[in-house]
Design an enzyme around this catalytic site. Sequence first.
Site, PDB file in Angstrom:
ATOM      1  N   SER A 147      20.581 -74.786  -1.087  1.00  0.00           N
ATOM      2  CA  SER A 147      21.339 -74.160  -0.004  1.00  0.00           C
ATOM      3  C   SER A 147      20.375 -73.286   0.782  1.00  0.00           C
ATOM      4  O   SER A 147      19.349 -72.851   0.250  1.00  0.00           O
ATOM      5  CB  SER A 147      22.433 -73.283  -0.614  1.00  0.00           C
ATOM      6  OG  SER A 147      22.926 -72.375   0.364  1.00  0.00           O
ATOM      7  N   TYR A 160      26.319 -67.104  -6.751  1.00  0.00           N
ATOM      8  CA  TYR A 160      25.967 -68.334  -6.036  1.00  0.00           C
ATOM      9  C   TYR A 160      24.522 -68.275  -5.519  1.00  0.00           C
ATOM     10  O   TYR A 160      23.714 -69.180  -5.766  1.00  0.00           O
ATOM     11  CB  TYR A 160      26.945 -68.535  -4.869  1.00  0.00           C
ATOM     12  CG  TYR A 160      26.702 -69.787  -4.073  1.00  0.00           C
ATOM     13  CD1 TYR A 160      27.094 -71.024  -4.561  1.00  0.00           C
ATOM     14  CD2 TYR A 160      26.075 -69.736  -2.824  1.00  0.00           C
ATOM     15  CE1 TYR A 160      26.871 -72.180  -3.825  1.00  0.00           C
ATOM     16  CE2 TYR A 160      25.856 -70.889  -2.094  1.00  0.00           C
ATOM     17  CZ  TYR A 160      26.254 -72.111  -2.589  1.00  0.00           C
ATOM     18  OH  TYR A 160      26.030 -73.255  -1.871  1.00  0.00           O
TER      19      TYR A 160
HETATM   20  C1  BGC Z   1      27.720 -72.607   1.291  1.00  0.00           C
HETATM   21  C2  BGC Z   1      28.628 -72.624   2.486  1.00  0.00           C
HETATM   22  C3  BGC Z   1      28.046 -71.810   3.612  1.00  0.00           C
HETATM   23  C4  BGC Z   1      26.620 -72.184   3.882  1.00  0.00           C
HETATM   24  C5  BGC Z   1      25.958 -71.304   4.934  1.00  0.00           C
HETATM   25  C6  BGC Z   1      26.324 -72.988   1.707  1.00  0.00           C
HETATM   26  O1  BGC Z   1      25.473 -72.930   0.622  1.00  0.00           O
HETATM   27  O2  BGC Z   1      28.226 -73.472   0.302  1.00  0.00           O
HETATM   28  O3  BGC Z   1      29.898 -72.129   2.120  1.00  0.00           O
HETATM   29  O4  BGC Z   1      28.815 -72.021   4.771  1.00  0.00           O
HETATM   30  O5  BGC Z   1      25.871 -72.101   2.700  1.00  0.00           O
HETATM   31  O6  BGC Z   1      26.141 -69.954   4.684  1.00  0.00           O
END
Ligand code: BGC
Length: 255
Positions: A147, A160
């Site tokens: 991410s 997360y």
């Molecule tokens: C998340 C999303 C978020 C994106 C940008 C991703 O890793 O799962 O919910 O919109 O990052 O912030």
Amino acid sequence: MYEDLKDKVFIVTGASQGIGRAIAIRLGKEKCKVIVNYANENTKTLADEVVATVEEAGGQAVTCQGDVSKVDTAKKLVDTAISHFGTLHGIVNNAGVQSEYPSEILPINEWDRIIDINLRGVFLGCQEAIKYLLKHNIEGSIVNITSVHQKISRPNYVHYASSKGGLKMLTETLAREYANKGIRVNSVAPGAIETPINEEFLNDPITTKEIINKIPKRKIGTPEEIAAPVTWLLSQEASYVTGATIYADGGMVLY
Ligand code: BGC
């Protein structure tokens, strides 16, 4: 199309919906054989539909249920690849979850759940795949879906963001460890993508606008725009690329 991908066998975790689904379908178009992992009964029908779509696209596919945080799941996924398609060439560790909590009230079992699926689960998938590739001298390719939050901090999502930060080092360490064995390990880091994980903000025009304002390209991405770099990394076109993260985020990480 990447000619070398034809008939190659890949596991895609969390492939019943969202980014995983798009990756599985794209691999179908590349005529791959795909193990479509899904977490539980709730997503079984969706996984069956993905298998049908992969086959319509010209690939082959089979579902395999399992929670990626459990040790047995990775073994089951590799065994399914072998029993159905006779071999394995790589894994896309895509399954991931998130939840929002101010850190001072984040329940510790929620911390554990997110880390277990997003980080431990990816390690288990990599470990089983690598074990098989080494044993059979196969030059494989592994792609982990991280991410932008492996780099951008994320208030109220400390569990997360920590899991994705860990995933960055997991990818780089395994890449370095197995590069001379012909196994490449890379990551794709999506930004904000149109998937069920983002359903809540996508249904709220004000939040959507706020998020779009943080994306230089001024657009939410599609799952297919993530599947594209994943497919390239799996292919021989990326034969000299390992330990890399491709940000597929419309420039969000630059904001
Ligand atoms: C998340 C999303 C978020 C994106 C940008 C991703 O890793 O799962 O919910 O919109 O990052 O912030």
